[in-house]
Motif scaffolding. Structure first.
Motif, PDB file in Angstrom:
ATOM      1  N   ASP A 199       0.709  -1.250   0.034  1.00  0.00           N
ATOM      2  CA  ASP A 199      -0.274   0.039  -0.108  1.00  0.00           C
ATOM      3  C   ASP A 199       0.935   1.238  -0.049  1.00  0.00           C
ATOM      4  O   ASP A 199       0.263   2.198  -0.292  1.00  0.00           O
ATOM      5  N   VAL A 200       2.195   1.329   0.383  1.00  0.00           N
ATOM      6  CA  VAL A 200       3.025   2.339   0.316  1.00  0.00           C
ATOM      7  C   VAL A 200       2.861   2.976  -0.890  1.00  0.00           C
ATOM      8  O   VAL A 200       3.093   4.116  -1.132  1.00  0.00           O
ATOM      9  N   ALA A 201       2.882   2.314  -2.127  1.00  0.00           N
ATOM     10  CA  ALA A 201       2.866   2.781  -3.365  1.00  0.00           C
ATOM     11  C   ALA A 201       1.408   3.557  -3.561  1.00  0.00           C
ATOM     12  O   ALA A 201       1.448   4.410  -4.827  1.00  0.00           O
ATOM     13  N   HIS A 202       0.475   3.359  -2.993  1.00  0.00           N
ATOM     14  CA  HIS A 202      -0.643   4.274  -3.033  1.00  0.00           C
ATOM     15  C   HIS A 202      -1.123   5.287  -2.217  1.00  0.00           C
ATOM     16  O   HIS A 202      -2.055   5.672  -1.829  1.00  0.00           O
ATOM     17  N   MET A 203       0.117   5.914  -1.537  1.00  0.00           N
ATOM     18  CA  MET A 203      -0.081   6.933  -0.540  1.00  0.00           C
ATOM     19  C   MET A 203      -0.495   8.297  -1.104  1.00  0.00           C
ATOM     20  O   MET A 203      -1.056   9.183  -0.118  1.00  0.00           O
ATOM     21  N   ALA A 204      -0.333   8.371  -2.398  1.00  0.00           N
ATOM     22  CA  ALA A 204      -1.038   9.602  -2.810  1.00  0.00           C
ATOM     23  C   ALA A 204      -2.435   9.747  -2.836  1.00  0.00           C
ATOM     24  O   ALA A 204      -2.988  10.912  -2.906  1.00  0.00           O
ATOM     25  N   SER A 205      -2.931   8.656  -2.602  1.00  0.00           N
ATOM     26  CA  SER A 205      -4.736   8.625  -2.339  1.00  0.00           C
ATOM     27  C   SER A 205      -4.805   9.188  -0.892  1.00  0.00           C
ATOM     28  O   SER A 205      -6.126   9.799  -0.735  1.00  0.00           O
ATOM     29  N   ILE A 206      -4.008   9.506   0.032  1.00  0.00           N
ATOM     30  CA  ILE A 206      -4.277  10.008   1.141  1.00  0.00           C
ATOM     31  C   ILE A 206      -3.694  11.094   1.652  1.00  0.00           C
ATOM     32  O   ILE A 206      -3.953  11.858   2.043  1.00  0.00           O
ATOM     33  N   TYR A 207      -2.304  11.240   0.931  1.00  0.00           N
ATOM     34  CA  TYR A 207      -1.507  12.340   1.232  1.00  0.00           C
ATOM     35  C   TYR A 207      -1.431  13.668   0.064  1.00  0.00           C
ATOM     36  O   TYR A 207      -1.585  13.006  -1.034  1.00  0.00           O
ATOM     37  N   THR A 208      -1.403  14.796   0.427  1.00  0.00           N
ATOM     38  CA  THR A 208      -0.922  15.650  -0.625  1.00  0.00           C
ATOM     39  C   THR A 208       0.281  15.739  -1.088  1.00  0.00           C
ATOM     40  O   THR A 208       1.189  15.006  -0.524  1.00  0.00           O
ATOM     41  N   PHE A 224      -4.059  15.159  12.280  1.00  0.00           N
ATOM     42  CA  PHE A 224      -4.026  15.288  10.876  1.00  0.00           C
ATOM     43  C   PHE A 224      -4.449  16.777  10.534  1.00  0.00           C
ATOM     44  O   PHE A 224      -5.455  16.900  11.052  1.00  0.00           O
ATOM     45  N   VAL A 225      -3.905  17.412   9.505  1.00  0.00           N
ATOM     46  CA  VAL A 225      -4.514  18.611   8.976  1.00  0.00           C
ATOM     47  C   VAL A 225      -4.910  18.250   7.483  1.00  0.00           C
ATOM     48  O   VAL A 225      -3.755  17.856   6.724  1.00  0.00           O
ATOM     49  N   LEU A 226      -6.101  18.328   6.889  1.00  0.00           N
ATOM     50  CA  LEU A 226      -6.603  17.987   5.898  1.00  0.00           C
ATOM     51  C   LEU A 226      -6.694  19.306   4.704  1.00  0.00           C
ATOM     52  O   LEU A 226      -7.004  20.330   5.561  1.00  0.00           O
ATOM     53  N   ARG A 227      -6.539  19.263   3.457  1.00  0.00           N
ATOM     54  CA  ARG A 227      -6.580  19.936   2.772  1.00  0.00           C
ATOM     55  C   ARG A 227      -7.072  19.410   1.212  1.00  0.00           C
ATOM     56  O   ARG A 227      -6.719  18.359   0.893  1.00  0.00           O
ATOM     57  N   GLU A 228      -8.006  20.094   0.811  1.00  0.00           N
ATOM     58  CA  GLU A 228      -8.541  19.851  -0.627  1.00  0.00           C
ATOM     59  C   GLU A 228      -7.576  20.070  -1.529  1.00  0.00           C
ATOM     60  O   GLU A 228      -6.847  21.104  -1.918  1.00  0.00           O
ATOM     61  N   GLU A 229      -7.288  19.111  -2.579  1.00  0.00           N
ATOM     62  CA  GLU A 229      -6.464  19.130  -3.716  1.00  0.00           C
ATOM     63  C   GLU A 229      -6.938  18.311  -4.655  1.00  0.00           C
ATOM     64  O   GLU A 229      -7.323  17.287  -4.777  1.00  0.00           O
ATOM     65  N   ALA A 230      -7.092  19.220  -5.710  1.00  0.00           N
ATOM     66  CA  ALA A 230      -7.663  18.325  -7.117  1.00  0.00           C
ATOM     67  C   ALA A 230      -8.996  17.884  -6.727  1.00  0.00           C
ATOM     68  O   ALA A 230      -9.387  16.804  -7.375  1.00  0.00           O
ATOM     69  N   GLY A 231      -9.812  18.305  -5.889  1.00  0.00           N
ATOM     70  CA  GLY A 231     -11.168  17.901  -5.627  1.00  0.00           C
ATOM     71  C   GLY A 231     -11.450  16.697  -4.679  1.00  0.00           C
ATOM     72  O   GLY A 231     -12.248  16.405  -4.384  1.00  0.00           O
ATOM     73  N   ALA A 232     -10.302  16.517  -3.993  1.00  0.00           N
ATOM     74  CA  ALA A 232     -10.249  15.441  -2.864  1.00  0.00           C
ATOM     75  C   ALA A 232      -9.609  16.076  -1.827  1.00  0.00           C
ATOM     76  O   ALA A 232      -8.520  16.755  -1.986  1.00  0.00           O
ATOM     77  N   TRP A 233     -10.100  15.584  -0.639  1.00  0.00           N
ATOM     78  CA  TRP A 233      -9.574  15.901   0.556  1.00  0.00           C
ATOM     79  C   TRP A 233      -8.547  14.985   1.007  1.00  0.00           C
ATOM     80  O   TRP A 233      -8.405  13.713   0.889  1.00  0.00           O
ATOM     81  N   ARG A 234      -7.050  15.520   1.169  1.00  0.00           N
ATOM     82  CA  ARG A 234      -6.278  14.646   1.523  1.00  0.00           C
ATOM     83  C   ARG A 234      -5.459  15.068   2.943  1.00  0.00           C
ATOM     84  O   ARG A 234      -5.452  16.352   3.188  1.00  0.00           O
ATOM     85  N   VAL A 235      -4.397  14.339   3.352  1.00  0.00           N
ATOM     86  CA  VAL A 235      -3.620  14.786   4.441  1.00  0.00           C
ATOM     87  C   VAL A 235      -2.642  15.732   3.942  1.00  0.00           C
ATOM     88  O   VAL A 235      -1.556  15.448   3.167  1.00  0.00           O
ATOM     89  N   ALA A 236      -2.455  17.042   4.573  1.00  0.00           N
ATOM     90  CA  ALA A 236      -1.272  17.825   4.168  1.00  0.00           C
ATOM     91  C   ALA A 236      -0.156  17.970   5.436  1.00  0.00           C
ATOM     92  O   ALA A 236       0.872  18.283   5.201  1.00  0.00           O
ATOM     93  N   VAL A 237      -0.914  17.701   6.502  1.00  0.00           N
ATOM     94  CA  VAL A 237       0.212  17.458   7.528  1.00  0.00           C
ATOM     95  C   VAL A 237      -0.125  16.444   8.726  1.00  0.00           C
ATOM     96  O   VAL A 237      -1.328  15.967   9.005  1.00  0.00           O
ATOM     97  N   HIS A 238       0.755  15.634   8.943  1.00  0.00           N
ATOM     98  CA  HIS A 238       0.706  14.278   9.733  1.00  0.00           C
ATOM     99  C   HIS A 238       1.613  14.399  11.013  1.00  0.00           C
ATOM    100  O   HIS A 238       3.009  14.382  10.381  1.00  0.00           O
ATOM    101  N   ARG A 239       1.399  14.638  11.876  1.00  0.00           N
ATOM    102  CA  ARG A 239       2.198  14.860  13.134  1.00  0.00           C
ATOM    103  C   ARG A 239       1.797  13.653  14.102  1.00  0.00           C
ATOM    104  O   ARG A 239       0.832  13.664  14.680  1.00  0.00           O
ATOM    105  N   ASP A 240       2.837  12.769  14.493  1.00  0.00           N
ATOM    106  CA  ASP A 240       2.624  11.904  15.437  1.00  0.00           C
ATOM    107  C   ASP A 240       3.270  12.251  16.872  1.00  0.00           C
ATOM    108  O   ASP A 240       4.376  12.729  16.850  1.00  0.00           O
ATOM    109  N   TYR A 241       2.581  11.819  17.949  1.00  0.00           N
ATOM    110  CA  TYR A 241       2.785  12.041  19.360  1.00  0.00           C
ATOM    111  C   TYR A 241       2.878  10.741  19.792  1.00  0.00           C
ATOM    112  O   TYR A 241       1.954   9.966  20.084  1.00  0.00           O
ATOM    113  N   TRP A 242       4.177  10.470  20.394  1.00  0.00           N
ATOM    114  CA  TRP A 242       4.274   9.427  21.532  1.00  0.00           C
ATOM    115  C   TRP A 242       5.580   9.492  22.091  1.00  0.00           C
ATOM    116  O   TRP A 242       6.395  10.073  21.721  1.00  0.00           O
TER     117      TRP A 242
END
Length: 149
Positions: free
Chosen positions: A23-32, A105-123
């Motif tokens: 699925d790593v090759a398909h991350m463009a469907s999730i991230y900007t 996660f901060v989402l942003r609309e890109e090319a008509g679809a909402w995707r992740v623009a910021v991903h910040r993990d806390y642990w």
């Protein structure tokens, strides 16, 4: 059908809960294309760099998987808590380990679809990872005990 931030968060949750190495090759469907990613060990920008982090995760760990435990959303701002389960052959005889964390996660609309623009993990890397390592763990537990006394 119009996309929405709510639908995007559900796609993100499903994506991570079912994430496989292929699925790593398909991350463009999730991230900007210019998404930012930060965790205790990495800070990168751009889809290729994010794909590299997850590809490395699958190379370095046995059976890594995420279990999303809670989610909160206010428009494009999303917060999820999760358990990350994995094994390392040389750590605890390959027993499953768990890291508890959260992601903003901060989402942003890109090319008509909402995707992740910021991903910040806390642990907490000290508690969740270092304390579980044989030699470093003893030192971390000793330091923690000294700090609390």
């Amino acid at each position: 059908m119009q996309d929405s931030p709510e639908a995007a968060l559900q796609r993100v949750v499903q994506f991570f809960e079912h994430l496989q190495a292929s699925d790593v090759a398909h991350m463009a469907s999730i991230y900007t294309h210019d998404a930012q990613f930060k965790d205790p060990f990495n800070e990168v920008q751009g889809l290729p760099a994010i794909e590299g982090i997850f590809a490395h995760m699958f190379e370095a760990l046995d059976a890594p998987r995420f279990v999303i435990t809670q989610q909160v959303q206010l428009g494009e701002q999303c917060f999820v808590t999760w358990d990350f389960l994995f094994a390392m052959p040389r750590l605890h005889n390959g027993a499953t380990q768990t890291i508890h964390g959260a992601t903003h996660f901060v989402l942003r609309e890109e090319a008509g679809a909402w995707r992740v623009a910021v991903h910040r993990d806390y642990w907490d890397a000290a508690e969740e990872l270092y304390e579980k390592l044989p030699v470093v763990g003893s030192l971390m537990r000793w330091l923690k005990k000294r700090a609390n006394s």
